[in-house]
Enzyme design. Structure first.
Site, PDB file in Angstrom:
ATOM      1  CG  ASP A  55      -1.800   1.193   1.314  1.00  0.00           C
ATOM      2  OD1 ASP A  55      -2.342   1.594   0.276  1.00  0.00           O
ATOM      3  OD2 ASP A  55      -1.935   1.750   2.423  1.00  0.00           O
TER       4      ASP A  55
ATOM      5  CG  ASP B 223      -1.489   7.940   0.448  1.00  0.00           C
ATOM      6  OD1 ASP B 223      -1.145   7.491  -0.667  1.00  0.00           O
ATOM      7  OD2 ASP B 223      -1.689   9.137   0.675  1.00  0.00           O
TER       8      ASP B 223
END
Length: 475
Positions: free
Chosen positions: A211, A213
């Site tokens: 991922d 952020d």
């Protein structure tokens, strides 16, 4: 060695002195008639019972610890001269006190061209393509101490002139070293050394799906104040840095990466519209006047996957994504050159202040990414809920371009992460192991559904633990 003199050596290595060569007796050991050669490459006569005491002959080579003697110049040779898959070994320990090599300083490799070629590499090996019991009919020459090839370190760093060719070679990779072309006829049967190629997608053994952020970078939580409240940071400073970074992300997206044109035509992957590209040269192409955006807006033509406009319009869309790919690959390691002055100085200052505020969060993430990239047959893949063009801007501005090739970046904005994970699985195959790294519930749920290990990142210590696990080969 005075007790033996110089007569124990075979006629193939006669010294220059007045000594006569000792005639070899082939049946003295109740063995086959071919010569027996030890680590020093010399044939020994049956009269040297103190040196070669054969009570039983076995084809199984002894431990390498038996081959240890001191170099005449003080450099120790601890593990034998011949090692690896091309070893030529004796079945009897070698006595270091019974040989004297000082009398053989005049011998050179030029006398033994079948075994040495000094023009291309200095290696004591005979390759597997030409070695056989019948081919070894003469003793191997003693190598002069001043030649570095006789040292025991056979690592690629110490022998840069010769590296064993990969087996099998990567299909389609035919770029050999230019200097080796046109070599003499003695090497025509030898495989050409080629540069290692990046592994094919089907050869990847482990895929790390990241991922973006709040996992690799800190961005959204700066704007919302979540990061500052959770870790006790200055809230106003955190929001200020977040807004500053947001402005740089959208400025780069709009000015260089065609986000104004592509915002309503978002794609999951950079190559999703490549089939509509006719390969036209874009070096003089004018994107501003090609009529890509109609007055009514292009959004209706890009409502979802598979909904296309006209052929001409789709070709112009593909041109823009191809140009984005070229810009990314050109500037992924030189973002300052893409920004230009004074934006470059602002960007560097922002990066420094964000690293101080986040306690080197990004630095720790980059360490884990670098550890994965350093492994053979391992790859980093990015799956983010950010639209593709802003996601590419984030990757560039946070200095992640070297960690993620643009082909390994997927946007889950339109399709969701489960669909992206499925695409990644289809690309790299079912035999690969997939490890998901993230902070959100969506990637964790999908990982559990697909039986993929999940590594949760909720603080910088989780990234430190991840780096440690990678260093210890736990992952």
């Amino acid at each position: 060695m005075a007790a033996y003199g110089q007569t124990q050596y075979s006629p193939a290595l006669q010294p220059a002195g007045p000594y006569t060569a000792y005639t070899h007796h082939a049946q003295g050991y109740s063995m086959p008639s071919y010569n027996i050669k030890t680590e020093d490459g010399l044939s020994h006569s049956p009269g040297q019972t103190g040196l070669l005491g054969y009570s039983n002959f076995s084809s199984t080579p002894p431990s390498q610890s038996l081959y240890s003697y001191s170099h005449t110049h003080g450099a120790g040779i601890s593990s034998g001269i011949f090692q690896g898959t091309h070893a030529i070994s004796s079945s009897t320990p070698f006595n270091p006190t019974q040989q004297e090599f000082s009398a053989y300083s005049s011998y050179s490799q030029s006398q033994y061209s079948p075994y040495y070629n000094s023009h291309h590499y200095n290696s004591p090996y005979i390759t597997s393509s030409n070695i056989s019991p019948a081919a070894i009919t003469a003793p191997l020459a003693y190598q002069h101490p001043e030649h570095p090839v006789m040292m025991p370190n056979h690592s690629p760093e110490s022998h840069t002139d010769y590296n064993p060719p990969p087996s099998p070679p990567t299909p389609g990779k035919e770029e050999g070293i230019p200097g080796r072309r046109g070599s003499d006829s003695k090497l025509r049967g030898r495989k050409r050394v080629i540069e290692p190629a990046p592994p094919l997608d089907s050869d990847i053994e482990r895929v790390f799906i990241w991922d973006l952020d709040e996992t690799i970078i800190i961005f959204h939580s700066l704007l919302t104040g979540t990061f500052s409240s959770r870790f006790g940071k200055d809230s106003s400073k955190a929001v200020s840095l977040g807004l500053w970074m947001e402005e740089m992300i959208f400025n780069l997206s709009d000015s260089r990466l065609f986000f104004n044109d592509l915002e309503e035509c978002d794609q999951v992957h950079i190559d999703d519209v490549a089939s509509d590209d006719n390969g036209q040269d874009l070096s003089t192409y004018n994107f501003g006047s090609d009529g890509f955006q109609s007055p009514a807006g292009a959004g209706s033509l890009c409502l979802g996957s598979g909904v296309h406009g006209g052929v001409d319009w789709m070709r112009k869309l593909a041109f823009r994504y191809r140009r984005v790919k070229e810009i990314y690959n050109t500037y992924k390691n030189n973002v300052g050159g893409l920004l230009g002055s004074p934006k470059r100085e602002e960007w560097l200052q922002l990066r420094r202040e964000m690293e101080v505020l986040t306690d080197l969060w990004l630095t720790q993430a980059l360490k884990a990414l670098a550890l994965i990239n350093s492994r053979p047959n391992c790859v980093n893949v990015l799956v983010t809920t950010t639209q593709l063009i802003p996601a590419l801007s984030k990757v560039l501005l946070y200095g992640l371009g070297s960690a993620f090739p643009i082909e390994n970046i997927y946007s889950a904005t339109k399709t969701g992460k489960e669909s992206c994970f499925e695409r990644v699985s289809q690309r790299f195959g079912r035999r690969a192991v997939y490890v998901v790294i993230g902070d959100g519930a969506e990637e964790e749920t999908v990982a559990k559904k697909k039986n993929m290990p999940f590594w949760r990142v909720s603080c910088r210590a989780d990234l430190e633990a991840l780096s440690h696990a990678l260093e210890m080969d736990y992952l």
